[in-house]
Design an enzyme around this catalytic site. Structure first.
Site, PDB file in Angstrom:
ATOM      1  N   ASP A   1       0.854  -4.708   5.290  1.00 28.84           N
ATOM      2  CA  ASP A   1      -0.208  -5.630   4.859  1.00 28.84           C
ATOM      3  C   ASP A   1      -0.296  -5.671   3.339  1.00 28.84           C
ATOM      4  O   ASP A   1       0.163  -4.768   2.646  1.00 28.84           O
ATOM      5  CB  ASP A   1      -1.558  -5.199   5.438  1.00 28.84           C
ATOM      6  N   GLU A   2      -0.878  -6.737   2.854  1.00 25.39           N
ATOM      7  CA  GLU A   2      -1.223  -6.883   1.436  1.00 25.39           C
ATOM      8  C   GLU A   2      -0.098  -6.442   0.492  1.00 25.39           C
ATOM      9  O   GLU A   2      -0.270  -5.580  -0.359  1.00 25.39           O
ATOM     10  CB  GLU A   2      -2.517  -6.112   1.138  1.00 25.39           C
ATOM     11  N   VAL A   3       1.047  -7.066   0.670  1.00 26.68           N
ATOM     12  CA  VAL A   3       2.211  -6.745  -0.173  1.00 26.68           C
ATOM     13  C   VAL A   3       2.096  -7.569  -1.456  1.00 26.68           C
ATOM     14  O   VAL A   3       2.808  -8.555  -1.667  1.00 26.68           O
ATOM     15  CB  VAL A   3       3.535  -7.031   0.564  1.00 26.68           C
TER      16      VAL A   3
ATOM     17  N   HIS B   1       0.819  -1.217   0.000  1.00 25.20           N
ATOM     18  CA  HIS B   1       0.000   0.000   0.000  1.00 25.20           C
ATOM     19  C   HIS B   1       0.853   1.268   0.000  1.00 25.20           C
ATOM     20  O   HIS B   1       0.574   2.228   0.726  1.00 25.20           O
ATOM     21  CB  HIS B   1      -0.963   0.006   1.191  1.00 25.20           C
TER      22      HIS B   1
END
Length: 507
Positions: free
Chosen positions: A182-184, A126
């Site tokens: 998060d959410e790499v 992100h």
């Protein structure tokens, strides 16, 4: 509180949520199952996602006392491009970013209310707000995508350190610092990562952990009294051995997030036990009070979020003792940097109030509901229904009232006129409008209705725009109006304009 005279002429509608579960009585039963009045996590952080619709500093000053009275103990501030980055980081700063003085004022006001502040800076995934800029595009993991940082470059770590240092310079007394992670997405798919992964023993998991460890070590070495927090989703699927050997559990506290109304309590307890065995000393929970039920959601499904918190209370009551550090009630404003706005903060304050009070009281009883109603000035607040006449006394409650009116009635009333009125579909179709043809008798059948409806909606929208400008910057007001109002209003305006043109042509 000004809500606009035009509202009186719009009918009241109550819409039920899908999956109704018995109103407050049902919630009270669920509360009993969640531990009755035992009380929830003592540290309750309200997450303010400032990458979309950041409130003006003056509105923050109005809201902070309310958050405290509702049961918040702190704030999780996700600044993204609203932080006043300077120097080489200047390009990250949005035109509507807070000034250093405004940040200091908000932090001082939070302290005065007894609210602990935890800043959040994304340092891995992100990272769109950084990597979209040409100055930093060369630091992308994958050249095409601005979401993830290249973990191999020394310049990437220098960038992250500079961001952390600038934020810490205005947050000198914090105990925790959230480093995101998060959410790499697409990690391991960059050219340097592909080469690194070809070496024996290297895996995507180790690549992820090495970057988290580098960032956490940076925080620890520069700010020895500050504990880093990370989102846990990249860690969940890793083996206990991989996690334990990485050294990461000794450096960070994972924040376990799940925003579902039916989250798996037993699965969460097992995950917490796994993290404890790996060496993490404490964990955080992350629930949601808004921004988790639809990317373009305009109204908040309170019942969904209350159920989510009642499930987290069950997790807390079944987890190992002394492992829970606290809970963050997330309030996402965009799903990512490029997505549309979801529910505005004032619209979601009733949901936040319900969720905070449920956590503070260990459940949601009739007494808790009554207390929420008093604090918000909303004695008839419902969790399982939307009510278009919801009017409160909390800061920004007029925005809730007006947004509800728009969400319920604008598109439906315009569609009813344009598609459900037989005089429009039969005698003023696109064919007629293009050629400025209209039967004079038929015109009188619907022209007054069209003009009246346009006048009413213009008044409502004018009131809403004025209310929003008190809370948000012009860019937020413009974006919300364009996404939620302009399409229907322009269609209605065009019909009225075409009517006028047809009448002139006949005369």
């Amino acid at each position: 509180m000004r809500t606009g005279g035009a509202l009186a002429s719009l009918e009241r509608v109550v819409l039920s949520n899908r999956g109704r579960s018995g109103g407050t009585a049902g919630m009270a039963a669920a509360a009993a199952a969640a531990g009755g009045q035992a009380g929830g996590p003592q540290r309750r952080l309200v997450h303010l996602d400032l990458k979309g619709a950041p409130p003006r500093a003056a509105y923050m000053a109005e809201v902070l006392p309310l958050l405290r009275s509702l049961g918040a103990s702190g704030l999780l501030l996700e600044y993204e491009d609203t932080f006043p980055y300077a120097g080489p980081l200047g390009p990250l700063r949005a035109p509507h970013a807070y000034s250093p003085g405004e940040v200091r004022t908000v932090l001082s006001q939070a302290r005065a209310q007894g609210l602990e502040v935890v800043p959040l800076v994304q340092t891995f995934g992100h990272m769109e707000f950084v990597l979209k800029h040409k100055e930093f595009a060369h630091l992308r993991e994958v050249k095409m995508f601005p979401n993830a940082l290249n973990p191999h470059k020394e310049e990437s770590r220098a960038l992250v350190k500079a961001m952390i240092d600038q934020v810490m310079a205005l947050h000198e007394d914090v105990k925790w610092f959230h480093i995101g992670c998060d959410e790499v997405y697409y990690l391991g798919e960059g050219e340097e990562s592909k080469q690194w992964l070809q070496q024996p023993g290297n895996t995507p998991e180790k690549l992820c952990l090495s970057h988290i460890k580098a960032v956490a070590s940076c925080v620890a070495s520069s700010y020895s009294t500050v504990t880093p927090i990370v989102w846990d989703d990249m860690l969940r699927g890793m083996s206990e051995e991989t996690l334990a050997e990485s050294g990461v559990p000794q450096l960070v506290q994972p924040m376990i997030w799940d925003y579902a109304a039916d989250l798996d309590v037993e699965g969460k307890v097992r995950l917490i036990e796994k993290y404890c065995r790996c060496g993490f000393s404490k964990v955080w929970f992350a629930s949601a009070f808004k921004g988790a039920t639809g990317v373009n959601q305009s109204l908040t499904l309170i019942g969904h979020h209350l159920k989510n918190h009642l499930q987290w209370l069950k997790v807390a009551n079944n987890s190992p003792a002394d492992v829970l550090e606290g809970i963050a009630l997330t309030g996402w404003q965009r799903y990512d940097h490029f997505s549309v706005l979801c529910e505005l903060l004032p619209v979601a304050i009733p949901s936040l109030a319900v969720c905070l009070q449920a956590l503070e009281n260990g459940g949601y009883s009739e007494k808790t509901k009554e207390n929420v109603g008093k604090l918000l000035g909303m004695p008839n607040l419902e969790t399982e229904t939307f009510m278009s006449t919801s009017v409160g006394t909390f800061p920004g409650s007029n925005i809730l009232t007006l947004v509800t009116q728009v969400s319920f009635y604008l598109k439906s009333s315009v569609d009813e006129l344009l598609e459900g009125n037989r005089y429009v579909t039969g005698w003023f179709s696109p064919y007629h409008r293009k050629r400025k043809i209209i039967h004079p008798i038929i015109m009188h059948r619907f022209q007054p209705d069209a003009v009246s409806l346009l006048s009413k909606w213009n008044a409502v929208v004018q009131d809403l725009q004025a209310a929003m400008e008190q809370v948000f910057h012009k860019c937020t007001v413009e974006e919300w109006m364009e996404e939620n109002v302009q399409s229907s209003l322009q269609k209605l305006q065009q019909v009225v304009d075409d009517l006028d043109e047809a009448i002139k042509a006949q005369n």
